[in-house]
Design an enzyme around this catalytic site. Structure first.
Site, short mmCIF file in Angstrom:
data_model
loop_
_atom_site.label_atom_id
_atom_site.label_comp_id
_atom_site.label_asym_id
_atom_site.label_seq_id
_atom_site.Cartn_x
_atom_site.Cartn_y
_atom_site.Cartn_z
N SER A 143 0.85 -1.20 0.00
CA SER A 143 0.00 0.00 0.00
C SER A 143 0.88 1.24 0.00
CB SER A 143 -0.89 0.01 1.24
OG SER A 143 -1.56 1.26 1.37
N TYR A 157 -2.11 -0.41 10.04
CA TYR A 157 -2.17 -0.97 8.69
C TYR A 157 -0.94 -0.53 7.89
CZ TYR A 157 -3.86 -1.40 3.83
OH TYR A 157 -4.01 -1.69 2.48
#
Length: 248
Positions: A143, A157
């Site tokens: 990501s 995350y």
């Protein structure tokens, strides 16, 4: 010629589903892992088969070693794997780290990092020449948050995905002699259900103005990058992560 067989975790929704369709168009047969949405899994299976590929969907939890073993065992029944896309992941929650429940932090790391490690481990054992495999490609889906940190939204995350980037670098060097390339993609803001599932359905519209290209990405745009990385045109690419984030 024997068709490539690729396993995609998180392969029936969002980026994973788009990747399955791209790879089907490229001539791959697919094994798609998923966690819970049976309807989406069936819809994706039918779409992949309509594209001319064989497709097996397998429900499993990649954060559980037994779930990973089950997924790869079912894949082996389908044929000899030639590639793995390590795509399963979720933010699960949006908020400041200090206000995020401990169990959410733990589950986020288990799914996005521990799960990725377990899948990568199994992938090497399926693909590596010293294990009887023929080599292949592992694509880790990271990501853009891994380098931005996602302050105020999902630091846990971002931290887990930074670990995925390290996995790509280290494992690529570890298994280059096994006939395996290990590469990554780091999507930015992409139009999937990840934000809605985390409780913030309006996040795409709220933050897309901060993307230099001025819009969210589409799952197919990330899938196209994955398809290229898995193909012969990227045969000299390993140990690196391609950012697909609209300039952010």
């Amino acid at each position: 010629m024997e068709r490539p067989l690729t396993l995609v975790t998180g392969g029936t929704r969002g980026i994973g589903a788009a990747t399955a369709l791209r790879l089907a168009a490229d001539g791959h047969d697919l094994v798609l892992g998923y966690a819970r949405d049976d309807a989406a899994a069936e819809e994706c299976r039918l779409a992949v088969e309509d594209a001319g590929a064989r497709c097996l969907v397998v429900r499993s939890d990649v954060a559980d070693p037994a779930g990973v073993d089950h997924l790869f065992a079912r894949a082996a029944e389908h044929g000899r794997l030639t590639g793995v896309v390590n795509s399963a992941g979720a933010t699960l929650h949006i908020g400041r780290l200090a206000e995020t429940p401990v169990e959410v932090v733990q589950r986020t790391v288990e799914l996005n990092l521990t799960g990725a490690l377990l899948v990568a481990r199994a992938a090497v054992r399926a693909l590596g020449t010293s294990y009887g495999g023929r080599g292949g490609v592992i694509v880790n889906v990271s990501s853009g948050a891994a380098t931005l940190g996602a302050p105020g939204e999902y630091v846990q995350y971002a931290a887990a995905k930074a670990g995925v980037d390290a996995l790509t670098v280290g494992l690529a060097q570890e298994v280059a002699g096994q006939g395996i390339r290990v590469v990554g993609v780091a999507p930015g803001l992409v139009r999937t259900r990840i934000h809605e599932d985390a409780g913030d359905a309006g996040r795409l519209e709220r933050v897309s103005s901060g993307v230099p290209l001025g819009r969210p990405g589409e799952p197919a745009e990330v899938a196209d990058a994955i398809g290229w990385l898995m193909g012969p045109e990227a045969s000299y690419v390993t140990g690196t992560t391609l950012r697909v984030a609209g300039g952010r």
